[in-house]
Enzyme design. Structure first.
Site, PDB file in Angstrom:
ATOM      1  N   GLY A  12       0.775  -1.229   0.000  1.00 58.71           N
ATOM      2  CA  GLY A  12       0.000   0.000   0.000  1.00 58.71           C
ATOM      3  C   GLY A  12       0.807   1.279   0.000  1.00 58.71           C
ATOM      4  N   ARG A  66     -15.605 -17.976  -8.419  1.00 62.17           N
ATOM      5  CA  ARG A  66     -15.145 -16.637  -8.796  1.00 62.17           C
ATOM      6  C   ARG A  66     -16.316 -15.672  -8.889  1.00 62.17           C
ATOM      7  NH1 ARG A  66      -9.923 -15.276  -7.896  1.00 62.17           N
ATOM      8  NH2 ARG A  66      -9.402 -13.390  -9.071  1.00 62.17           N
ATOM      9  N   ASN A 108      -6.227   3.507 -12.646  1.00 59.90           N
ATOM     10  CA  ASN A 108      -5.189   2.564 -12.254  1.00 59.90           C
ATOM     11  C   ASN A 108      -3.828   3.233 -12.392  1.00 59.90           C
ATOM     12  OD1 ASN A 108      -4.053  -0.116 -11.659  1.00 59.90           O
ATOM     13  ND2 ASN A 108      -3.388  -0.101 -13.797  1.00 59.90           N
ATOM     14  N   HIS A 110       0.038   2.271 -13.251  1.00 54.19           N
ATOM     15  CA  HIS A 110       0.848   1.185 -13.817  1.00 54.19           C
ATOM     16  C   HIS A 110       2.306   1.628 -13.858  1.00 54.19           C
ATOM     17  CE1 HIS A 110       1.685  -2.400 -16.160  1.00 54.19           C
ATOM     18  NE2 HIS A 110       2.454  -1.656 -16.928  1.00 54.19           N
ATOM     19  N   ASP A 151      -4.755  -2.561 -19.162  1.00 57.93           N
ATOM     20  CA  ASP A 151      -3.913  -1.370 -19.336  1.00 57.93           C
ATOM     21  C   ASP A 151      -4.193  -0.667 -20.666  1.00 57.93           C
ATOM     22  OD1 ASP A 151      -2.647  -1.981 -16.898  1.00 57.93           O
ATOM     23  OD2 ASP A 151      -1.168  -3.248 -17.894  1.00 57.93           O
TER      24      ASP A 151
END
Length: 210
Positions: A12, A66, A108, A110, A151
């Site tokens: 984190g 899942r 996000n 990356h 991505d």
């Protein structure tokens, strides 16, 4: 006030950058309403607790399929009613239902300059191993919106980082975090919270001048 929830799998450090950014006023008009991890022992949950932020683990190990895990993850996110979901080292492929429900509201971070060293299999230390194996001289980090691919969503911010001759994957990973990730992720959140992103004629995002 932008309400954000951070999804994270590990230590984190990017979460801490967000917590610090809000506390120090570098991220404004934003409230961190919760942290969700898929791992019970993720130190990110400790960081959340220390910051007085609700943290919860939603682990696939606790569900018999899942699909049940995805349902629980979506329910946990929905319960926090976020305006923005921030993936900060979340090593779980998001279910299509979640991506569609929060379309345009998931970002996000990356650890490369997309479109280089991204996509399936490129995460964590693997990215930096690939960078060194290829012999490139510049790497960096990217904040992008999340879409149905890996991505492939629209890029918001990028920052370059020099690769040094004596770098190891671990050393390079740390430099990319310190010089890029911990700077552009808070900056992107602050810009979203304050409406500073705009799109050009091609649909690409850019930061509006103050």
């Amino acid at each position: 006030m932008l309400k954000i929830v951070v999804l994270v799998s590990g230590g984190g450090t990017n979460l801490q950058a967000i917590i610090d950014g809000i506390r120090e006023g570098r991220i404004t008009n934003t409230r961190l309403c919760g942290v969700i991890s898929n791992k019970k022992d993720a130190y990110a949950l400790t960081r959340a607790e220390q910051a007085g932020v609700p943290g919860v683990c939603v682990s696939p190990k606790d569900y018999d399929s899942r699909e049940r895990f995805h349902e629980a993850l979506l329910a946990a996110i929905d319960s926090l009613e976020p305006d923005l979901i921030v993936l900060a080292g979340f090593l779980v492929i998001l279910p299509e239902l979640l991506v569609k429900k929060y379309e345009g509201r998931i970002v996000n971070i990356h650890p490369s300059l997309i479109p280089s060293f991204c996509g399936a299999g490129f995460y964590g230390l693997r990215v930096h191993e690939a960078v060194l194996a290829r012999g490139v001289k510049v790497t960096g980090a990217t904040v992008h919106f999340v879409d149905g691919g890996t991505d492939t969503g629209p890029i918001l911010l990028q920052k370059a980082v020099a690769v040094q001759p004596d770098d190891t994957p671990e050393i390079l990973q740390r430099r990319v975090m310190e010089e890029a990730e911990w700077k552009i992720l808070p900056a992107a959140i602050d810009a979203i919270a304050n409406g500073r992103f705009a799109q050009d004629a091609n649909g690409s995002y850019y930061m509006k001048e103050d």
